[in-house]
Design an enzyme around this catalytic site. Sequence first.
Site, PDB file in Angstrom:
ATOM      1  N   ASN A   9       0.871  -1.180   0.000  1.00  0.00           N
ATOM      2  CA  ASN A   9       0.000   0.000   0.000  1.00  0.00           C
ATOM      3  C   ASN A   9       0.908   1.230   0.000  1.00  0.00           C
ATOM      4  O   ASN A   9       1.467   1.587   1.029  1.00  0.00           O
ATOM      5  CB  ASN A   9      -0.891  -0.037   1.252  1.00  0.00           C
ATOM      6  CG  ASN A   9      -1.733   1.223   1.399  1.00  0.00           C
ATOM      7  OD1 ASN A   9      -1.796   2.049   0.479  1.00  0.00           O
ATOM      8  ND2 ASN A   9      -2.366   1.381   2.548  1.00  0.00           N
ATOM      9  N   TRP A  10       1.047   1.842  -1.173  1.00  0.00           N
ATOM     10  CA  TRP A  10       1.983   2.973  -1.285  1.00  0.00           C
ATOM     11  C   TRP A  10       1.408   4.280  -0.754  1.00  0.00           C
ATOM     12  O   TRP A  10       2.116   5.290  -0.714  1.00  0.00           O
ATOM     13  CB  TRP A  10       2.423   3.140  -2.751  1.00  0.00           C
ATOM     14  CG  TRP A  10       3.415   2.114  -3.195  1.00  0.00           C
ATOM     15  CD1 TRP A  10       4.030   1.165  -2.425  1.00  0.00           C
ATOM     16  CD2 TRP A  10       3.935   1.939  -4.524  1.00  0.00           C
ATOM     17  NE1 TRP A  10       4.894   0.413  -3.178  1.00  0.00           N
ATOM     18  CE2 TRP A  10       4.847   0.863  -4.477  1.00  0.00           C
ATOM     19  CE3 TRP A  10       3.712   2.574  -5.755  1.00  0.00           C
ATOM     20  CZ2 TRP A  10       5.545   0.417  -5.609  1.00  0.00           C
ATOM     21  CZ3 TRP A  10       4.403   2.133  -6.874  1.00  0.00           C
ATOM     22  CH2 TRP A  10       5.309   1.068  -6.804  1.00  0.00           C
ATOM     23  N   LYS A  11       0.121   4.268  -0.386  1.00  0.00           N
ATOM     24  CA  LYS A  11      -0.505   5.500   0.146  1.00  0.00           C
ATOM     25  C   LYS A  11      -0.205   6.669  -0.799  1.00  0.00           C
ATOM     26  O   LYS A  11      -0.245   6.494  -2.002  1.00  0.00           O
ATOM     27  CB  LYS A  11      -0.041   5.741   1.586  1.00  0.00           C
ATOM     28  CG  LYS A  11      -0.225   4.480   2.445  1.00  0.00           C
ATOM     29  CD  LYS A  11      -0.079   4.695   3.909  1.00  0.00           C
ATOM     30  CE  LYS A  11      -0.325   3.374   4.632  1.00  0.00           C
ATOM     31  NZ  LYS A  11      -0.316   3.489   6.075  1.00  0.00           N
ATOM     32  N   HIS A  96      -9.754   1.201   4.298  1.00  0.00           N
ATOM     33  CA  HIS A  96      -8.494   1.353   5.030  1.00  0.00           C
ATOM     34  C   HIS A  96      -8.708   2.290   6.214  1.00  0.00           C
ATOM     35  O   HIS A  96      -9.506   3.220   6.142  1.00  0.00           O
ATOM     36  CB  HIS A  96      -7.412   1.919   4.100  1.00  0.00           C
ATOM     37  CG  HIS A  96      -6.063   1.923   4.747  1.00  0.00           C
ATOM     38  ND1 HIS A  96      -5.640   2.957   5.544  1.00  0.00           N
ATOM     39  CD2 HIS A  96      -5.064   1.006   4.737  1.00  0.00           C
ATOM     40  CE1 HIS A  96      -4.427   2.675   5.995  1.00  0.00           C
ATOM     41  NE2 HIS A  96      -4.055   1.497   5.520  1.00  0.00           N
ATOM     42  N   GLU A  98      -7.105   4.704   7.329  1.00  0.00           N
ATOM     43  CA  GLU A  98      -6.926   6.138   7.041  1.00  0.00           C
ATOM     44  C   GLU A  98      -8.156   6.705   6.328  1.00  0.00           C
ATOM     45  O   GLU A  98      -8.531   7.857   6.544  1.00  0.00           O
ATOM     46  CB  GLU A  98      -5.638   6.353   6.230  1.00  0.00           C
ATOM     47  CG  GLU A  98      -4.414   6.204   7.133  1.00  0.00           C
ATOM     48  CD  GLU A  98      -3.187   5.625   6.464  1.00  0.00           C
ATOM     49  OE1 GLU A  98      -3.081   5.665   5.228  1.00  0.00           O
ATOM     50  OE2 GLU A  98      -2.318   5.110   7.207  1.00  0.00           O
ATOM     51  N   GLU A 167      -5.871  -5.001  10.313  1.00  0.00           N
ATOM     52  CA  GLU A 167      -4.850  -3.985  10.598  1.00  0.00           C
ATOM     53  C   GLU A 167      -5.241  -3.214  11.851  1.00  0.00           C
ATOM     54  O   GLU A 167      -6.015  -2.246  11.773  1.00  0.00           O
ATOM     55  CB  GLU A 167      -4.747  -2.987   9.440  1.00  0.00           C
ATOM     56  CG  GLU A 167      -4.333  -3.588   8.119  1.00  0.00           C
ATOM     57  CD  GLU A 167      -3.723  -2.527   7.198  1.00  0.00           C
ATOM     58  OE1 GLU A 167      -2.553  -2.668   6.848  1.00  0.00           O
ATOM     59  OE2 GLU A 167      -4.416  -1.558   6.873  1.00  0.00           O
ATOM     60  N   GLY A 173       1.840   2.270  10.928  1.00  0.00           N
ATOM     61  CA  GLY A 173       2.796   3.377  10.855  1.00  0.00           C
ATOM     62  C   GLY A 173       3.422   3.758  12.191  1.00  0.00           C
ATOM     63  O   GLY A 173       4.022   4.809  12.318  1.00  0.00           O
ATOM     64  N   SER A 211       2.821  -2.009  10.551  1.00  0.00           N
ATOM     65  CA  SER A 211       4.250  -2.031  10.886  1.00  0.00           C
ATOM     66  C   SER A 211       4.955  -3.343  10.539  1.00  0.00           C
ATOM     67  O   SER A 211       5.858  -3.771  11.263  1.00  0.00           O
ATOM     68  CB  SER A 211       4.464  -1.664  12.362  1.00  0.00           C
ATOM     69  OG  SER A 211       4.063  -0.327  12.593  1.00  0.00           O
TER      70      SER A 211
END
Length: 247
Positions: A9-11, A96, A98, A167, A173, A211
């Site tokens: 997941n490159w965000k 997700h 976020e 997650e 993160g 992480s």
Amino acid sequence: MKGRLFCANWKMHHGPRAARRFLELFLRSYNGAGDRRVWFFPPAVSLTAVLEMIQGRAGLGAGAQNVHWEAKGAFTGEISVPMLVEAGAVGAIVGHSERRHIFGEKDEEAGKKARALLEAGLTPVFCVGEKLEEREAGRTWEVVERQLQVLGDLPPSLLERVVVAYEPVWAIGTGRNATPGDAAEVHRAIRSWFAGRGVAVDATVVLYGGSVNPSNAKELLAEPEIDGVLVGGASLDPESWLSIVQT
Ligand code: PGA
């Protein structure tokens, strides 16, 4: 054998040029073992660049980080499932943390996105996970079950194609991953939730995310309940991502 699934997941990192450069370096050393799939989730503007770079490479795929449930229309800023189909994407990340916590995405929206993807033959990587205060209050399963509930009316033929990514929000993160044992407990509960809706117990693919890095990937993947990983930060560098996917 479903094999292991590794999702990057490159965000909001790697535009088209950086994405091509990443894939050049990655493909130079990746010795695609047949027992694993590696999927990239770049920003939407880089998706076709990634798909072009991996074309014809067995086991590699790419998808979007988010998608709208309507096929087309006046939805500024959104991309649709038919667009992903046309591009040759494998699917999209849905719900997700976020999206849920920064952009206020609701459970019901995640449910509609998952359904739209499944009905088009694509795969939702459906994210669930509790916040720290929810874990500390012993409410982990209550939260995860509520997040899964929006999938509850899908028939088993669609449900069995959902990839779930557990997650825990406190692990994303932060450098603080769940232990393989803690993750396994939630993974087992997720699997039995799907089994209760007609999906064969070992059919559901459940990933762990939060992480994951080259130093902890081996220990996490040694846990039989963990079918693969969804990785943010440690997927941004080709060397680090190679070492994870070649675990
Ligand atoms: P992280 O992110 O690996 O940087 O913790 C994981 C994710 O958000 O999917």
